[in-house]
Every structure is written in structure tokens, then in C-alpha cells.
Design a protein around this motif. Structure first.
Motif, PDB file in Angstrom:
ATOM      1  N   HIS A  36       6.483   4.883 -11.785  1.00 58.23           N
ATOM      2  CA  HIS A  36       6.455   5.911 -10.744  1.00 58.23           C
ATOM      3  C   HIS A  36       7.859   6.041 -10.171  1.00 58.23           C
ATOM      4  O   HIS A  36       8.372   5.116  -9.524  1.00 58.23           O
ATOM      5  CB  HIS A  36       5.474   5.547  -9.632  1.00 58.23           C
ATOM      6  CG  HIS A  36       5.497   6.506  -8.477  1.00 58.23           C
ATOM      7  ND1 HIS A  36       4.978   7.774  -8.548  1.00 58.23           N
ATOM      8  CD2 HIS A  36       6.002   6.376  -7.218  1.00 58.23           C
ATOM      9  CE1 HIS A  36       5.153   8.385  -7.388  1.00 58.23           C
ATOM     10  NE2 HIS A  36       5.767   7.565  -6.566  1.00 58.23           N
TER      11      HIS A  36
ATOM     12  N   GLU B 283      -2.472   1.048  -9.631  1.00 59.89           N
ATOM     13  CA  GLU B 283      -3.561   1.880  -9.134  1.00 59.89           C
ATOM     14  C   GLU B 283      -4.888   1.252  -9.528  1.00 59.89           C
ATOM     15  O   GLU B 283      -5.151   1.044 -10.714  1.00 59.89           O
ATOM     16  CB  GLU B 283      -3.467   3.304  -9.689  1.00 59.89           C
ATOM     17  CG  GLU B 283      -2.250   4.042  -9.177  1.00 59.89           C
ATOM     18  CD  GLU B 283      -2.186   5.468  -9.690  1.00 59.89           C
ATOM     19  OE1 GLU B 283      -2.751   6.356  -9.023  1.00 59.89           O
ATOM     20  OE2 GLU B 283      -1.571   5.701 -10.737  1.00 59.89           O
ATOM     21  N   THR B 284      -5.702   0.912  -8.523  1.00 54.63           N
ATOM     22  CA  THR B 284      -7.023   0.378  -8.830  1.00 54.63           C
ATOM     23  C   THR B 284      -7.900   1.506  -9.367  1.00 54.63           C
ATOM     24  O   THR B 284      -7.784   2.662  -8.932  1.00 54.63           O
ATOM     25  CB  THR B 284      -7.677  -0.251  -7.584  1.00 54.63           C
ATOM     26  OG1 THR B 284      -7.725   0.714  -6.529  1.00 54.63           O
ATOM     27  CG2 THR B 284      -6.896  -1.469  -7.129  1.00 54.63           C
TER      28      THR B 284
ATOM     29  N   PHE C 161      -9.810   6.890 -10.679  1.00 48.59           N
ATOM     30  CA  PHE C 161      -8.759   6.359  -9.821  1.00 48.59           C
ATOM     31  C   PHE C 161      -9.226   6.145  -8.384  1.00 48.59           C
ATOM     32  O   PHE C 161      -9.987   6.926  -7.831  1.00 48.59           O
ATOM     33  CB  PHE C 161      -7.535   7.272  -9.845  1.00 48.59           C
ATOM     34  CG  PHE C 161      -6.788   7.230 -11.150  1.00 48.59           C
ATOM     35  CD1 PHE C 161      -5.907   6.200 -11.411  1.00 48.59           C
ATOM     36  CD2 PHE C 161      -6.995   8.194 -12.121  1.00 48.59           C
ATOM     37  CE1 PHE C 161      -5.229   6.139 -12.624  1.00 48.59           C
ATOM     38  CE2 PHE C 161      -6.326   8.146 -13.330  1.00 48.59           C
ATOM     39  CZ  PHE C 161      -5.444   7.116 -13.587  1.00 48.59           C
TER      40      PHE C 161
ATOM     41  N   ILE D 287       4.065   1.190 -10.183  1.00 49.59           N
ATOM     42  CA  ILE D 287       2.966   1.382  -9.254  1.00 49.59           C
ATOM     43  C   ILE D 287       1.696   0.823  -9.866  1.00 49.59           C
ATOM     44  O   ILE D 287       1.516   0.862 -11.084  1.00 49.59           O
ATOM     45  CB  ILE D 287       2.806   2.886  -8.923  1.00 49.59           C
ATOM     46  CG1 ILE D 287       1.977   3.105  -7.669  1.00 49.59           C
ATOM     47  CG2 ILE D 287       2.235   3.664 -10.081  1.00 49.59           C
ATOM     48  CD1 ILE D 287       1.981   4.535  -7.169  1.00 49.59           C
TER      49      ILE D 287
ATOM     50  N   ARG E 261      -7.228   3.488  -5.403  1.00 58.23           N
ATOM     51  CA  ARG E 261      -6.106   3.342  -4.470  1.00 58.23           C
ATOM     52  C   ARG E 261      -4.813   3.023  -5.205  1.00 58.23           C
ATOM     53  O   ARG E 261      -4.835   2.453  -6.289  1.00 58.23           O
ATOM     54  CB  ARG E 261      -6.386   2.234  -3.457  1.00 58.23           C
ATOM     55  CG  ARG E 261      -7.571   2.520  -2.552  1.00 58.23           C
ATOM     56  CD  ARG E 261      -7.572   1.573  -1.365  1.00 58.23           C
ATOM     57  NE  ARG E 261      -8.687   1.822  -0.466  1.00 58.23           N
ATOM     58  CZ  ARG E 261      -8.779   1.331   0.757  1.00 58.23           C
ATOM     59  NH1 ARG E 261      -7.828   0.563   1.234  1.00 58.23           N
ATOM     60  NH2 ARG E 261      -9.831   1.589   1.513  1.00 58.23           N
ATOM     61  N   SER E 262      -3.709   3.367  -4.554  1.00 60.15           N
ATOM     62  CA  SER E 262      -2.393   3.157  -5.158  1.00 60.15           C
ATOM     63  C   SER E 262      -1.568   2.158  -4.357  1.00 60.15           C
ATOM     64  O   SER E 262      -1.638   2.131  -3.123  1.00 60.15           O
ATOM     65  CB  SER E 262      -1.632   4.490  -5.247  1.00 60.15           C
ATOM     66  OG  SER E 262      -2.354   5.446  -5.996  1.00 60.15           O
ATOM     67  N   TYR E 263      -0.767   1.358  -5.074  1.00 57.62           N
ATOM     68  CA  TYR E 263       0.090   0.343  -4.445  1.00 57.62           C
ATOM     69  C   TYR E 263       1.447   0.323  -5.139  1.00 57.62           C
ATOM     70  O   TYR E 263       1.535   0.418  -6.370  1.00 57.62           O
ATOM     71  CB  TYR E 263      -0.540  -1.056  -4.559  1.00 57.62           C
ATOM     72  CG  TYR E 263      -1.893  -1.185  -3.910  1.00 57.62           C
ATOM     73  CD1 TYR E 263      -2.017  -1.615  -2.587  1.00 57.62           C
ATOM     74  CD2 TYR E 263      -3.055  -0.875  -4.612  1.00 57.62           C
ATOM     75  CE1 TYR E 263      -3.262  -1.731  -1.989  1.00 57.62           C
ATOM     76  CE2 TYR E 263      -4.303  -0.988  -4.019  1.00 57.62           C
ATOM     77  CZ  TYR E 263      -4.407  -1.413  -2.709  1.00 57.62           C
ATOM     78  OH  TYR E 263      -5.642  -1.524  -2.121  1.00 57.62           O
TER      79      TYR E 263
ATOM     80  N   ALA F 109      -7.400  -2.306 -12.773  1.00 54.18           N
ATOM     81  CA  ALA F 109      -6.263  -1.507 -12.304  1.00 54.18           C
ATOM     82  C   ALA F 109      -5.350  -1.157 -13.470  1.00 54.18           C
ATOM     83  O   ALA F 109      -5.449  -1.732 -14.561  1.00 54.18           O
ATOM     84  CB  ALA F 109      -5.486  -2.267 -11.223  1.00 54.18           C
TER      85      ALA F 109
ATOM     86  N   SER G 156       0.829  -1.203   0.000  1.00 61.49           N
ATOM     87  CA  SER G 156       0.000   0.000   0.000  1.00 61.49           C
ATOM     88  C   SER G 156       0.862   1.252   0.000  1.00 61.49           C
ATOM     89  O   SER G 156       1.847   1.352   0.736  1.00 61.49           O
ATOM     90  CB  SER G 156      -0.933   0.009   1.213  1.00 61.49           C
ATOM     91  OG  SER G 156      -1.732   1.170   1.210  1.00 61.49           O
ATOM     92  N   VAL G 157       0.491   2.208  -0.830  1.00 59.70           N
ATOM     93  CA  VAL G 157       1.209   3.480  -0.898  1.00 59.70           C
ATOM     94  C   VAL G 157       0.803   4.386   0.259  1.00 59.70           C
ATOM     95  O   VAL G 157       1.615   5.112   0.817  1.00 59.70           O
ATOM     96  CB  VAL G 157       0.899   4.192  -2.246  1.00 59.70           C
ATOM     97  CG1 VAL G 157       1.362   5.644  -2.220  1.00 59.70           C
ATOM     98  CG2 VAL G 157       1.556   3.446  -3.399  1.00 59.70           C
TER      99      VAL G 157
END
Length: 280
Positions: free
Chosen positions: A156, A163-164, A108, A161, A110-112, A151, A22-23
């Protein structure tokens, strides 16, 4: 850093062993509800209104979907597990490649961070460099938090990265907004538009994320720290009338004395600070 998901990322016939993390780090200040007199945390019980059994036990709770008012269809844990197993994405395949600019930010979620597992470093860097060279992003499907997500994978900084993004049917149309102003109904003078454009240009600066902070969270933490430093603390009473042993009573009395001393000391400090501020 906690691993949220691990598996294989396929890009054509190339397979990359990856882990995602998780970012976002949740820094919300958690406040709990306590009884103002007893200083005991409030417990929220699960009950079924009208049921005589009182509090509902976890084993008595089932999942259901309300398809019309007060009408439910029950879905068993076994059925949910079977669906999850059938549709859970174990290996992530890049379905297609698109330009990042083609996806509106409204999609957009969440970001991971994506990290390479041991032995997949070369294929990881290969995909990163290929995405950089083409300026494209990858579209994938992945199972996270008990549901399937659409996603993207993009470059990045020094890595990749994920992103869902929301499915199209999850995003409402702006036409659903009531009483939305129409450009046909409003007349904008040219000098007004020029002035607004000039103001925007004057306020335009490079985006530096570190320049923006959560002032409310900072102020709340400062307030909490100040209260702790001034000993404005609430201590849960130790006395329990059900315990009649001499040792327990003595301990409770001693604890009560210490508690009273701390409260009185904090009150004196608070009064002194207030007096100093008023006289300065």
C-alpha cells in the motif's frame, strides 16, 4: 500512533519484526443521553430480570452460550484464557500467496498499517519489493481483539498493509436473499441496456478519495459549533438541596445567577438573529 499488535512476520525462513497500527480513525460524533430536566447523563444498570439482588456487580457476571431457548452452558474465564493462550498467534506466518483479484471485496473487514521494528527494515523492504514484483498478496492468520483472524498482506503506497478478511462460513450467500429478481424473469431491451451503459460511461471519473465526505457528520458538527457560539448551552444545575452549609448555598446561588445570565444572553442573541433573518 497506537500499536495494535507486535511480533514476527515469517516469510519462508525470513523473519520480520513488525508492529501493526489501525488505519481507521473513528470520527463518529459521540452524543450521550441525558435527562432533559436534570441535565444528568443517563446511567445504564445491569440487572437480571426476576432476580431480587437488584443491580448485578461485575464480579457476578459470567460468560455463557445459549444452545437452546433459556438453556445455557457456562464457560469460565479460566477456560477462555486457556483457549486463547493455546490458539493465540504469536508469530504470523505467510501461509500462501494469491492474486488480490481472486478475493471478492465482500470478504474484507478491517485494515492495519504494518511497520518494521528496528533491525527489520531490510527484510521489510525485501518483502514489499517482492510482492510488488510478483503482483501477489500474502495470506496469514493473526490474533487480534481476542480472536483469530484470517488476513492478507499487500503493498500500500510506500509500505505494507494488513487487512483482516472474513472466513467463508461467516459470509452469507446471495441466494439467501428473499425475492431476488431473476434475469430469466425480466426482459431488458437492447436500447435500454445501451442507454444505461452510456450513462455509466458519462458518470465515470477517476476515484479521488478526498472528493467524498460525510455530509451528515459535517452538518452535525457545524450545528454543535453554532450552538456553542450562540451560547445555546445546557448547564447542569449546581444547587444541591442536601448541602446546607452557608458557603455552599452562596456558591450555588452565585452559580445560578451566572447561569441565568448566560441563558438570558443566549436567548436574546437567538431572538436578534431570528428577527434579522425575518426582516432581511
Amino acid at each position: 500512533m497506537h500499536t495494535v499488535w507486535k511480533g514476527n512476520l515469517s516469510f519462508g525462513l525470513i523473519s520480520i519484526g513488525i508492529r501493526i497500527h489501525s488505519v481507521i480513525e473513528d470520527k463518529d460524533v459521540k452524543l450521550i443521553g441525558i435527562h432533559k430536566d436534570c441535565l444528568v447523563p443517563i446511567r445504564y444498570e445491569k440487572i437480571a430480570p426476576g432476580c431480587e439482588d437488584g443491580e448485578v456487580k461485575p464480579e457476578d457476571i459470567v460468560k455463557a452460550y445459549e444452545y437452546s431457548p433459556n438453556k445455557y452452558v457456562v464457560v469460565s474465564k479460566e477456560e477462555l484464557d486457556a483457549l486463547k493462550k493455546e490458539y493465540e498467534v504469536q508469530s504470523v506466518d505467510i501461509i500462501s500467496f494469491v492474486q488480490l483479484e481472486e478475493i471478492d471485496p465482500i470478504y474484507f473487514d478491517r485494515s492495519y498499517f504494518i511497520n518494521a521494528m528496528e533491525g527489520s527494515e531490510k527484510t521489510y523492504i525485501l518483502l514489499k519489493q517482492a510482492l510488488e514484483r510478483t503482483g501477489k498478496i500474502g495470506i496469514v492468520k493473526i490474533s487480534l481483539r481476542n480472536r483469530q483472524h484470517l488476513a492478507i498482506i499487500r503493498v500500500h503506497e510506500e509500505g505494507l498493509i494488513l487487512e483482516t478478511i472474513h472466513y467463508p462460513d461467516e459470509v452469507r450467500s446471495i441466494t439467501q436473499v428473499p425475492n431476488l429478481p431473476s434475469e430469466q424473469e425480466v426482459t431488458i431491451q437492447r436500447k435500454e441496456l445501451v442507454a444505461a451503459t452510456t450513462l455509466i460511461n458519462e458518470l465515470t471519473v477517476p476515484f479521488i478519495p478526498e472528493d467524498y465526505t460525510d455530509e451528515y457528520r459535517t452538518a452535525l458538527l457545524d450545528l454543535i459549533e453554532e450552538k456553542i457560539e450562540n451560547e445555546e448551552v445546557e448547564v447542569k444545575p449546581v444547587i444541591n438541596p442536601k448541602k446546607v452549609g452557608i458557603k455552599n448555598i452562596l456558591d450555588a446561588l452565585n452559580a445560578s445567577i451566572e447561569q441565568t445570565k448566560r441563558i438570558n444572553s443566549a436567548a436574546k442573541k437567538k431572538t436578534a438573529v431570528k428577527t434579522k433573518k425575518e426582516t432581511s
